[in-house]
Each structure stands twice: as structure tokens, then as C-alpha cells.
Scaffold this active site. Structure first.
Site, PDB file in Angstrom:
ATOM      1  N   SER A  52      -0.618   7.893   3.426  1.00  0.00           N
ATOM      2  CA  SER A  52      -1.816   7.601   4.224  1.00  0.00           C
ATOM      3  C   SER A  52      -2.282   8.831   5.001  1.00  0.00           C
ATOM      4  O   SER A  52      -1.510   9.750   5.280  1.00  0.00           O
ATOM      5  CB  SER A  52      -1.527   6.458   5.197  1.00  0.00           C
ATOM      6  OG  SER A  52      -1.087   5.317   4.487  1.00  0.00           O
TER       7      SER A  52
HETATM    8  N1  SAM Z   1       3.957   4.258   4.134  1.00  0.00           N
HETATM    9  C1  SAM Z   1       3.754   5.089   2.975  1.00  0.00           C
HETATM   10  C2  SAM Z   1       3.976   6.540   3.257  1.00  0.00           C
HETATM   11  O1  SAM Z   1       4.266   6.891   4.415  1.00  0.00           O
HETATM   12  O2  SAM Z   1       3.887   7.319   2.308  1.00  0.00           O
HETATM   13  C3  SAM Z   1       2.431   4.867   2.314  1.00  0.00           C
HETATM   14  C4  SAM Z   1       2.405   3.608   1.576  1.00  0.00           C
HETATM   15  S1  SAM Z   1       1.256   3.420   0.277  1.00  0.00           S
HETATM   16  C5  SAM Z   1      -0.272   3.454   1.103  1.00  0.00           C
HETATM   17  C6  SAM Z   1       1.591   1.696  -0.043  1.00  0.00           C
HETATM   18  C7  SAM Z   1       2.924   1.427  -0.670  1.00  0.00           C
HETATM   19  O3  SAM Z   1       3.164   0.024  -0.653  1.00  0.00           O
HETATM   20  C8  SAM Z   1       3.023   1.859  -2.121  1.00  0.00           C
HETATM   21  O4  SAM Z   1       4.080   2.737  -2.285  1.00  0.00           O
HETATM   22  C9  SAM Z   1       3.230   0.543  -2.871  1.00  0.00           C
HETATM   23  O5  SAM Z   1       4.048   0.671  -4.015  1.00  0.00           O
HETATM   24  C10 SAM Z   1       3.892  -0.300  -1.800  1.00  0.00           C
HETATM   25  N2  SAM Z   1       3.807  -1.747  -1.998  1.00  0.00           N
HETATM   26  C11 SAM Z   1       2.785  -2.496  -2.455  1.00  0.00           C
HETATM   27  N3  SAM Z   1       3.113  -3.799  -2.478  1.00  0.00           N
HETATM   28  C12 SAM Z   1       4.392  -3.880  -2.009  1.00  0.00           C
HETATM   29  C13 SAM Z   1       5.314  -4.960  -1.782  1.00  0.00           C
HETATM   30  N4  SAM Z   1       4.997  -6.234  -2.025  1.00  0.00           N
HETATM   31  N5  SAM Z   1       6.537  -4.660  -1.291  1.00  0.00           N
HETATM   32  C14 SAM Z   1       6.893  -3.387  -1.032  1.00  0.00           C
HETATM   33  N6  SAM Z   1       6.081  -2.331  -1.232  1.00  0.00           N
HETATM   34  C15 SAM Z   1       4.845  -2.578  -1.710  1.00  0.00           C
END
Ligand code: SAM
Length: 204
Positions: A52
Site C-alpha cells: 500500500s
Molecule cells: N499489508 C500489505 C503490505 O504491507 O504489503 C499489503 C496487502 S495487499 C494490499 C492485500 C493482501 O491481502 C494481498 O497480499 C492478498 O493476497 C491478501 N488477501 C486477500 N484476501 C485475503 C484473505 N481472505 N486472507 C488473507 N489475506 C488475504
């Protein structure tokens, strides 16, 4: 990054600002994109996912109102950057990622940087992490159609949940406080996150 992108937009919590200055964001980026690590935008990290924008990371962290003794759950580990910021500000971080390759990479960076208070698992985070509940704060870093009820259940009384809620491609950042008299929901800024995919999120 901190002065121009974060303080200028109103984030003031000194502990959050110190963490944003300390954690080396470039370590969480793919090699080829490291030059742009401190730019004012989200960046791809592989698997169709993103790290992000720095301002959003700082704002969401500030909204959590973390204390040093807090236990925090993050849904969406991604690169591990947000988890590293949280690890500076609370006692224990629990983070869940559904894509194993991302979780493995994040684990190795967090270990290399010495973030020893971060526990991680590969799972559908829309269920939360029941065995480790309750949490003082929960942060969801992917966009949800609604607030997953399991996450509210796993929040302590007085706990804070920060989550983007809305349509698949545009959302509002929400803060849900579990007060003794019920849930209080505040709306922060409009935002755009990748979808939260899972049983209580979007279908794949
Ligand atoms: N917090 C992260 C960082 O600091 O890099 C950025 C996260 S990215 C915007 C969103 C993440 O959520 C992705 O890696 C995606 O695979 C994960 N995601 C989506 N649905 C999910 C779920 N149900 N459980 C766990 N992770 C999930």
C-alpha cells in the site's frame, strides 16, 4: 516520505511517524522496483497484489491507536511491510495471508530485519485467528464487501478494527470501535484496495 507524504496530510502520532521513519520500505519491494520504494503510491509485489501507499499505511496505523501492550491482528500480510510497522508499536502481531508465496517472502524479510514479535499463517483471514483472539486491534489491508462478523467477534471490548469497505474497486476506510454500548463506526477517507478474497469476502 514522512514529511512530504504523511505529516503534510495530517498524520501526527509520533510513535507512528517514528516507525514509518525506521522501517526500511525498500526491503519489502521486489528488487526491480526498489528505486521507487519511497514514492507516493502503491506498488506491485507479485501475484497481482500490492504494497500500500505509505500514507495509507501510516493513516491506518494511526487509526488503530496502538499501545505497547496491544495484540494486533492483520489480515493481508502481502509484502510484510505493514506487519513490520505494527511490530514497532505493539507487543505481538498476528498476520494472515492467503497466498503462500507472498507469506514466505514476507516471513524471510521480517526474520532478516529481526521482527521477532510477528506470528504468521497462510489461511483465509476472513475467519480471523480464533485461537489467538481476542485482539486489541484488527487491521484489514484488502477491500471487503462488508465487515466480516468473525473479526468483530474476535475484537476485545474497546478494540478498534480498521478496514476498507465498499465496492470491489472503490471503498471507504472505516474504523469500527467495539464500545460497551455497541459498535461505533467512523468513516475516514475514500480508498482503493485489492479485494479481500474469502468465505466472508469477495469470491475469487
Ligand atoms: N499489508 C500489505 C503490505 O504491507 O504489503 C499489503 C496487502 S495487499 C494490499 C492485500 C493482501 O491481502 C494481498 O497480499 C492478498 O493476497 C491478501 N488477501 C486477500 N484476501 C485475503 C484473505 N481472505 N486472507 C488473507 N489475506 C488475504
Amino acid at each position: 516520505m514522512v514529511d512530504e507524504q504523511i505529516i503534510s496530510r495530517g498524520v501526527r502520532d509520533p510513535r507512528v511517524l517514528a516507525a514509518m521513519r525506521k522501517v526500511p520500505r525498500h526491503e519489502f519491494m521486489p528488487e526491480a522496483l526498489r528505486q521507487q520504494a519511497y514514492g507516493d503510491h502503491a506498488m506491485p509485489i507479485g501475484e497481482g497484489q500490492t504494497i500500500s501507499q505509505p500514507y495509507i499505511v501510516a493513516l491506518m496505523t494511526e487509526l488503530l491507536e496502538l499501545k505497547e501492550t496491544d495484540r494486533v491482528l492483520e489480515i493481508g500480510t502481502g509484502s510484510g511491510y505493514q506487519a513490520a510497522i505494527l511490530s514497532e508499536l505493539c507487543e505481538k502481531v498476528f498476520t494472515i495471508e492467503r497466498v503462500k508465496t507472498l507469506a514466505d517472502k514476507a516471513r524471510s524479510v521480517l526474520d532478516r530485519l529481526g521482527c521477532r514479535n510477528v506470528a504468521m499463517k497462510v489461511y483465509d483471514g476472513t475467519y480471523g485467528w480464533k485461537e489467538m483472539a481476542p485482539f486489541d486491534a484488527i487491521i484489514v489491508t484488502a477491500a471487503a464487501p462488508d465487515v466480516p462478523s468473525a473479526l468483530v467477534e474476535q475484537l476485545k471490548e474497546g478494540g478498534r478494527l480498521v478496514i476498507p469497505v465498499g465496492e470491489r474497486f472503490t471503498q471507504d476506510l472505516k474504523k469500527v470501535i467495539k464500545s460497551p454500548s455497541g459498535l461505533v463506526t467512523q468513516t475516514s477517507i475514500p480508498c482503493m484496495f485489492v479485494p479481500l478474497i474469502g468465505a466472508h469476502g469477495w469470491k475469487e
